[in-house]
Enzyme design. Structure first.
Site, PDB file in Angstrom:
ATOM      1  N   GLU A 143      37.948  -7.251 -21.905  1.00  0.00           N
ATOM      2  CA  GLU A 143      39.053  -8.145 -21.544  1.00  0.00           C
ATOM      3  C   GLU A 143      39.583  -8.998 -22.693  1.00  0.00           C
ATOM      4  OE1 GLU A 143      36.396  -7.646 -19.707  1.00  0.00           O
ATOM      5  OE2 GLU A 143      37.074  -7.056 -17.706  1.00  0.00           O
TER       6      GLU A 143
ATOM      7  N   PHE B 148      30.271 -12.877  -4.805  1.00  0.00           N
ATOM      8  CA  PHE B 148      30.125 -11.872  -5.854  1.00  0.00           C
ATOM      9  C   PHE B 148      31.295 -11.967  -6.837  1.00  0.00           C
ATOM     10  CE2 PHE B 148      31.049  -7.490  -7.364  1.00  0.00           C
ATOM     11  CZ  PHE B 148      29.947  -7.384  -8.201  1.00  0.00           C
ATOM     12  N   GLN B 149      30.971 -11.997  -8.099  1.00  0.00           N
ATOM     13  CA  GLN B 149      31.957 -12.097  -9.186  1.00  0.00           C
ATOM     14  C   GLN B 149      32.845 -13.329  -9.066  1.00  0.00           C
ATOM     15  OE1 GLN B 149      33.865  -8.234  -9.816  1.00  0.00           O
ATOM     16  NE2 GLN B 149      32.212  -7.756 -11.225  1.00  0.00           N
TER      17      GLN B 149
ATOM     18  N   LYS C 217      42.168 -13.032  -3.866  1.00  0.00           N
ATOM     19  CA  LYS C 217      42.462 -11.707  -3.299  1.00  0.00           C
ATOM     20  C   LYS C 217      43.261 -11.796  -1.992  1.00  0.00           C
ATOM     21  CE  LYS C 217      40.131  -7.316  -2.578  1.00  0.00           C
ATOM     22  NZ  LYS C 217      38.851  -6.604  -2.707  1.00  0.00           N
TER      23      LYS C 217
ATOM     24  N   MET D   1      32.037 -13.464 -45.538  1.00  0.00           N
ATOM     25  CA  MET D   1      32.387 -14.871 -45.710  1.00  0.00           C
ATOM     26  C   MET D   1      31.149 -15.775 -45.556  1.00  0.00           C
ATOM     27  SD  MET D   1      34.698 -16.871 -46.570  1.00  0.00           S
ATOM     28  CE  MET D   1      36.441 -16.582 -46.306  1.00  0.00           C
TER      29      MET D   1
HETATM   30  C1  LIG Z   1      33.424 -14.579 -33.008  1.00  0.00           C
HETATM   31  C2  LIG Z   1      33.002 -15.150 -34.314  1.00  0.00           C
HETATM   32  N1  LIG Z   1      31.682 -15.270 -34.602  1.00  0.00           N
HETATM   33  C3  LIG Z   1      31.290 -15.790 -35.794  1.00  0.00           C
HETATM   34  C4  LIG Z   1      32.197 -16.204 -36.700  1.00  0.00           C
HETATM   35  C5  LIG Z   1      31.734 -16.794 -38.034  1.00  0.00           C
HETATM   36  N2  LIG Z   1      32.201 -15.954 -39.140  1.00  0.00           N
HETATM   37  C6  LIG Z   1      33.284 -16.219 -39.882  1.00  0.00           C
HETATM   38  S1  LIG Z   1      33.619 -15.064 -41.022  1.00  0.00           S
HETATM   39  C7  LIG Z   1      32.251 -14.189 -40.603  1.00  0.00           C
HETATM   40  C8  LIG Z   1      31.908 -12.912 -41.315  1.00  0.00           C
HETATM   41  C9  LIG Z   1      32.981 -11.890 -41.201  1.00  0.00           C
HETATM   42  O1  LIG Z   1      32.485 -10.660 -41.652  1.00  0.00           O
HETATM   43  P1  LIG Z   1      33.409  -9.405 -41.781  1.00  0.00           P
HETATM   44  O2  LIG Z   1      34.210  -9.195 -40.557  1.00  0.00           O
HETATM   45  O3  LIG Z   1      32.587  -8.254 -42.223  1.00  0.00           O
HETATM   46  O4  LIG Z   1      34.440  -9.849 -42.886  1.00  0.00           O
HETATM   47  P2  LIG Z   1      34.207 -10.203 -44.418  1.00  0.00           P
HETATM   48  O5  LIG Z   1      34.036 -11.689 -44.507  1.00  0.00           O
HETATM   49  O6  LIG Z   1      32.998  -9.452 -44.878  1.00  0.00           O
HETATM   50  O7  LIG Z   1      35.468  -9.763 -45.081  1.00  0.00           O
HETATM   51  C10 LIG Z   1      31.548 -14.814 -39.561  1.00  0.00           C
HETATM   52  C11 LIG Z   1      30.289 -14.320 -38.984  1.00  0.00           C
HETATM   53  C12 LIG Z   1      33.567 -16.076 -36.351  1.00  0.00           C
HETATM   54  N3  LIG Z   1      34.543 -16.473 -37.154  1.00  0.00           N
HETATM   55  N4  LIG Z   1      33.927 -15.527 -35.166  1.00  0.00           N
END
Ligand SMILES: Cc1ncc(C[n+]2csc(CCOP(=O)(O)OP(=O)(O)O)c2C)c(N)n1
Length: 587
Positions: A53, A115-116, A165, A481
């Site tokens: 979703e 439910f749900q 519903k 990052m």
């Molecule tokens: C849903 C979610 N969980 C955790 C984070 C924290 N976070 C920010 S950047 C990142 C790493 C992103 O990794 P990737 O998609 O491989 O991109 P890269 O930085 O390697 O280009 C994380 C875990 C976030 N922004 N969103």
């Protein structure tokens, strides 16, 4: 004519000009799907079945971003609504107009742990602009009318409508209202003329003005007026991550993205300004860094449709509440009238200074013949598609920031990213929404390997809907990052970032039925992009990039923009790194 609630839903959507719904069905919302059957058969409404979703929400956000229309998603009760919540929060902070419909258990079961059942309205309220629980089928049409109006007017945002519903099964006369009347909701569109005049005077007086442009300019379709303003007064333009595309990327007045990963010269220009003209931007901490060290000499004009955004984070001398298109058009008229050309000399000096900064530290990265640099992947995509004005969707992380730095976007509504919430997993469903909205356009998805793994099931939707997306994984086998932060600010104590256990992405693509490509050497990047772009259907490209590359410049979180870091310190001992980080961030 008498209709069921479910039929009223479909008919109302048609009256709103909706052509596509991103959704996933379930028990509580089945009456809507049953009514939808006829509309889908007659090709009056299209339903795009997502696999989770949140993807419906992100696709609707992107649809809204690239069309300027309201995006629509439809999911069932309980777990479907809780899955959708992330997309609602994302749309809220990035001001994306969507209307999200959720199924709900019948009214007599609400509050009974049925439910749900989940408290959809309670859960969604803090992350939507407005939300409704429909309690009477007679109110359904007017609630839908209101929901679309609230989503698109003022500061756009997500509106949620919860549909029990039994309400969907009850019948009533259908009459779709022509107008919306909401006593306490009347967004100001026209800016105050006196304030606009004051702004024009300040602009003509300023010696080092700068335009700080956010996503609000795109939402208001104010890009032409903004361009006129910049060209009229020769003011340098900087954009937030959400503002990318509001001003042509290749325009000589463009200084690119500002903030945490903005170019050094851009941020230097911003903090040295004597007049900051903020248009549709919200002074996010990723832009300002440490607030009391940001733009210390600046007088500030802030143009925004949302009065509560003005002076929320930063002092503002000339607030103007209004629609950016309207306000900037009027500002341009004032400027034309008042202009005596006296600003020209000081503007030349200002540009000379900026050019000197640019020459001192241009945006750059170190080339390697041995390993692919992620910036190269992005630059090459930008270069090869420059004449096509592609729509670019990104995920969240380093690759997103590099895309903001190196992908040249020349038009509004051609850049789709999660700026405020920074939602990993956004990129693929957002690219889908963009491609559904603009089948005529090339859509490129630039994704991180971590982000991709959060919603990669949507490759099925891509195949089913025949969306010819060019999906590039900037694959550094890590949560890049986070790795960068641990390297720079946590003494290289790497935990929770290793993604080297991962599927073979080429075979994964093939398993979903799409073309998979891989590039492992710098010499392969050009040809791989060429091949992907020449392929008529969807492609997933695994670009195996340098896992140690970090995104610079960088303003450490909480540090002053002036303390921007330009490159990795060479060989630093852990104690030294710790001391440096403490000095920069104050903790
Ligand atoms: C849903 C979610 N969980 C955790 C984070 C924290 N976070 C920010 S950047 C990142 C790493 C992103 O990794 P990737 O998609 O491989 O991109 P890269 O930085 O390697 O280009 C994380 C875990 C976030 N922004 N969103």
């Amino acid at each position: 004519m008498k209709m069921t609630g479910a039929q009223i839903f479909c008919e109302s959507l048609k009256r709103e000009g909706v052509d596509v719904i991103f959704g996933l069905p379930g028990g509580a919302v089945l009456p809507v799907y049953d009514a939808l059957y006829d509309y889908v058969q007659r090709q009056e409404l299209r339903h795009v079945l997502v696999r989770q979703e949140a993807a419906a929400g992100h696709a609707a956000e992107a649809y809204a971003r690239v069309t300027g229309k309201v995006g629509v998603c439809l999911v069932t009760s309980g777990p479907a609504c809780t899955n959708l919540v992330t997309a609602l929060a994302d749309a809220q902070i990035d001001s994306m107009p969507i209307v999200a419909f959720t199924g709900q258990v019948p009214t007599h079961l609400i509050g009974n742990d049925a439910f749900q059942e989940a408290d959809n309205v309670g859960i969604c309220r803090p992350c939507t602009k407005h939300n409704y629980l429909v309690k009477d089928v007679k109110e359904l049409a007017s609630i839908i009318k209101e929901a679309f109006y609230v989503a698109r007017s003022g500061r756009p945002g997500p509106v949620h409508v919860d549909l029990p519903k039994d309400i969907l099964l009850k019948q009533t006369e259908f009459a779709y209202p022509d107008k919306v009347f909401l006593r306490s909701y009347n967004p100001t569109v026209e800016g105050h003329p006196g304030q606009i005049k004051k702004a024009a005077q300040a602009i003509l007086k300023a010696k080092k003005p700068i335009l700080y442009v956010g996503g609000g300019v795109i939402n208001a379709d104010a890009a032409p007026e903004l361009r006129e303003l910049a060209e009229l007064t020769q003011i340098p333009v900087t954009m937030t991550l959400m503002g990318i595309g509001a001003f042509p990327g290749d325009h000589p007045l463009n200084l690119g993205m500002l903030g945490m990963h903005g170019a050094w010269y851009t941020n230097m220009a911003v903090i040295s300004t004597d007049l900051l003209i903020a248009v549709g931007s919200r002074f996010d901490d990723r832009v300002t860094g440490k607030l009391d060290a940001w733009c210390p000499e600046a007088e500030v004009i802030h143009i925004d449709i949302d009065p509560s955004s003005i002076a929320k984070n930063f002092h503002v001398e000339i607030p103007i509440v209004g629609d950016a298109k309207h306000v900037v058009a009027r500002l341009n008229r004032e400027l034309r009238q008042l202009d005596d050309g006296s600003w020209k000399e000081s503007r030349d000096a200002w540009w000379q200074q900026i050019r000197a900064w640019k020459a001192q530290h241009p945006l750059s990265y170190e080339w390697s013949d041995a390993i692919i640099k992620p910036q190269h992947v992005i630059q090459e995509a930008s270069r090869q598609t420059a004449s096509l004005d592609p729509i670019v969707a990104t995920d969240v992380g380093q690759h997103q920031m590099w895309a903001g730095q190196y992908f040249i976007v020349n038009k509004p509504r051609h850049w789709v990213t999660s700026g405020g919430l920074g939602t990993m997993g956004y990129g693929l469903p957002a690219a889908m929404g963009a491609q559904v909205a603009r089948p005529d356009k090339l859509v490129i998805a630039l994704l991180g390997d971590g982000s991709f793994q959060m919603n990669m099931q949507e490759l099925s939707t891509v195949v089913e809907e025949r969306l010819p997306l060019k999906i590039a994984l900037v694959n550094n086998r890590a949560h890049g990052m986070v790795r960068q932060w641990q390297e720079l600010f946590y003494n290289r104590r790497f935990v929770g970032i290793d993604l080297s256990v991962c599927p073979d992405y080429v075979r994964l693509a093939e398993a979903f039925g799409i073309l998979g490509l891989r590039a492992e050497r710098p010499g392969e990047v050009t040809a791989t992009w060429e091949r992907a772009l020449a392929h008529p259907g969807p492609v997933l490209i695994d670009f195996v990039v340098d896992p140690e590359e970090a995104c610079f410049p960088m303003v450490p979180a909480g540090a002053a923009v002036r303390d921007m870091v330009l490159a990795k310190p060479m060989s630093e001992r852990p104690e030294e790194a710790k001391a440096r980080a403490a000095k920069l961030t104050g903790f």
